[in-house]
Enzyme design. Structure first.
Site, PDB file in Angstrom:
ATOM      1  N   ASP A   1      46.238  80.089  91.867  1.00 42.02           N
ATOM      2  CA  ASP A   1      46.244  80.014  90.611  1.00 42.02           C
ATOM      3  C   ASP A   1      45.154  78.904  89.951  1.00 42.02           C
ATOM      4  OD1 ASP A   1      46.102  81.045  87.892  1.00 42.02           O
ATOM      5  OD2 ASP A   1      47.596  80.408  86.948  1.00 42.02           O
TER       6      ASP A   1
ATOM      7  N   ASP B   1      37.161  83.198  85.995  1.00 42.85           N
ATOM      8  CA  ASP B   1      38.870  83.106  86.234  1.00 42.85           C
ATOM      9  C   ASP B   1      38.493  83.912  87.795  1.00 42.85           C
ATOM     10  OD1 ASP B   1      41.090  82.254  86.238  1.00 42.85           O
ATOM     11  OD2 ASP B   1      41.772  83.845  84.554  1.00 42.85           O
TER      12      ASP B   1
END
Length: 480
Positions: free
Chosen positions: A134, A353
């Site tokens: 992540d 992202d």
């Protein structure tokens, strides 16, 4: 040679207020060569075959988009709480090494809390764990059994993956009385209570979906394999040993922190391999023999079109990677989007992202982009996915559809770089017979997010030393 380590990106993030911080990435004295790892997307059959998970392809294309939207909703909720503009306050020292670590990537399906996954080896002797990788998390943690005698006994009984620090001769707990615990890790949810001077530093993570994770911090050694077959050690990687979990982590072993923070694995590994990391994502509907990968070090881009570079805004909106977008054009015409929408100081800005699927645009941007697509998509029958309140709002039947009927979208950066994604990255296959625009609105003020579908078929290079983001069109088939 392919590495035995696989990395995965996550779609949930911790609640916290970003804090200013100062850290240095020190010069490397090593010369390791090249390492490549595979990233697995959440909808790949590969994860479904791994023991201890129920991961795998969704039952239908409609279920696939429903999972992605559910995951994006949690992601955006977390980002909106964290992404507050901050003043840059850090240094990165020169690394003269040209070493390279590469990690291939693929897709897989969890319970709606991850986009990419990884097999991660840690400890002495090393153990393998299936992690969510992540870019929005700073801490690497895994399910663990340290003091608790009964924690995860059901998983151990079924020979599933639980980390036991007591069996790793290189695991060292971080003391709760240390300045590391009380100061450096305060923004990583370390608890200030210290029952004994020998007690380890404890944490209490709270995720945006309500998941709660309790455990202790420590340092241990990660093992990576070079493409020449040689294994090397990355020592003193900070990890979390999570003994208590309330919520949605049934199918994975933990989280790989790739956000920008002095304690994240991304910064630790980049420090050892040239202060750079890169990833390349293929179309998530591509055949399974095409792989995504994550790279630490210098990528040989001689087979790529010319790399473009733009400023990477590090240390301002930690742990996210922000960029300076200056405009969006449709078929060469710049849209009339107010400049404040691009400005971090005005409450706007853009982040890149990998944990978000769709590209989320604040309302002043979204409205202009959608208006530019109204004429071309009005030729097709308007349809609804009926997968929830956050579903794409602009979907249509694909009878008679051709990519050539859609306008060319380009994202312009302030220093002249220009992203030109393929049409399939912004007019997406949502369900059988249904196409959707791959954009979703998000509230103003707030950040816009370039999601992983819009990033597909490109190599993205994060230069942490020079504060640059490089990108180029790629088939993601770089040689080892």
């Amino acid at each position: 040679m392919e590495s035995s380590i696989i990395f995965i990106f996550l779609s949930l993030s911790l609640f916290s207020n970003n804090c200013n911080f100062f850290f240095q990435v020190h010069a490397s004295k090593y010369n390791h060569g090249k390492v490549k790892f595979k990233l697995i997307h959440r909808h790949s059959p590969e994860l479904g075959k791994m023991s201890g998970t129920t991961l795998g392809p969704p039952s239908s294309s409609r279920e696939r988009i429903k999972q992605l939207i559910h995951s994006d909703t949690a992601r955006l909720h977390a980002i909106s709480h964290r992404l507050v503009p901050r003043r840059k306050n850090f240094q990165v020292e020169t690394l003269r090494s040209s070493n390279l670590v590469e990690l291939p990537m693929r897709s897989a399906a969890d319970i709606g809390t991850g986009q990419y996954f990884v097999s991660f080896r840690i400890g002495s002797p090393p153990r393998k764990f299936i992690m969510i990788a992540d870019t929005g998390s700073t801490v690497t943690w895994m399910k663990c059994k340290y003091k608790c005698r009964t924690c995860f006994d059901d998983r151990i009984h079924h020979h599933e993956r639980i980390f036991n620090p007591k069996t790793s001769r290189t695991f060292i707990p971080i003391p709760c009385l240390s300045s590391m615990c009380k100061q450096d890790l305060a923004r990583s949810f370390s608890l200030q209570k210290c029952h004994r001077s020998t007690s380890p530093c404890a944490y209490d993570f709270r995720y945006s979906d309500g998941t709660k994770v309790l455990g202790i911090f420590g340092n241990d050694t990660v093992i990576v394999r070079l493409t020449n077959g040689k294994k090397i050690k990355v020592p003193d990687v900070m990890i979390g040993c999570s003994e208590t979990i309330f919520g949605n982590f049934h199918d994975i072993d933990g989280v790989m922190g790739l956000g920008f923070d002095q304690h994240s694995f991304a910064v630790k590994a980049a420090e050892k391999f040239g202060n750079k990391f890169s990833y390349c994502l293929v179309d998530h509907l591509s055949p399974s023999d095409l792989v995504n990968f994550l790279v630490f070090g210098e990528v040989d881009d001689s087979t790529l079109p010319k790399m473009q570079y733009t400023e990477l805004l590090l240390g301002i909106v930690n742990p996210y990677y922000a960029v300076n977008v200056s405009g969006i054009s449709i078929d060469g015409e710049m849209l009339a989007i107010p400049s404040y929408a691009w400005d971090l100081e005005s409450g706007g800005g853009f982040i890149v992202d990998s944990g978000s699927s769709l590209t989320h645009l604040v309302e002043p941007v979204f409205n202009q982009v959608i208006a530019a697509f109204q004429a071309p998509i009005s030729k097709f029958k308007k349809l609804s996915l009926s997968v929830g309140p956050s579903e794409p709002k602009y979907c249509f039947g694909d009878v008679g559809y051709k990519e050539s009927l859609m306008p060319k979208l380009e994202v312009h950066f302030a220093d002249g770089a220009k992203l030109t994604p393929p049409v399939k990255s912004y007019v997406i296959d949502a369900a059988e017979g249904i196409k959707c625009l791959g954009f979703a609105p998000t509230r103003w003020p707030g950040p816009s997010v370039i999601g992983n579908i819009l990033q597909q078929n490109h190599l993205w290079e994060f230069d942490l030393l020079n504060g640059k983001l490089g990108f180029a069109s790629s088939s993601c088939t770089l040689d080892d």
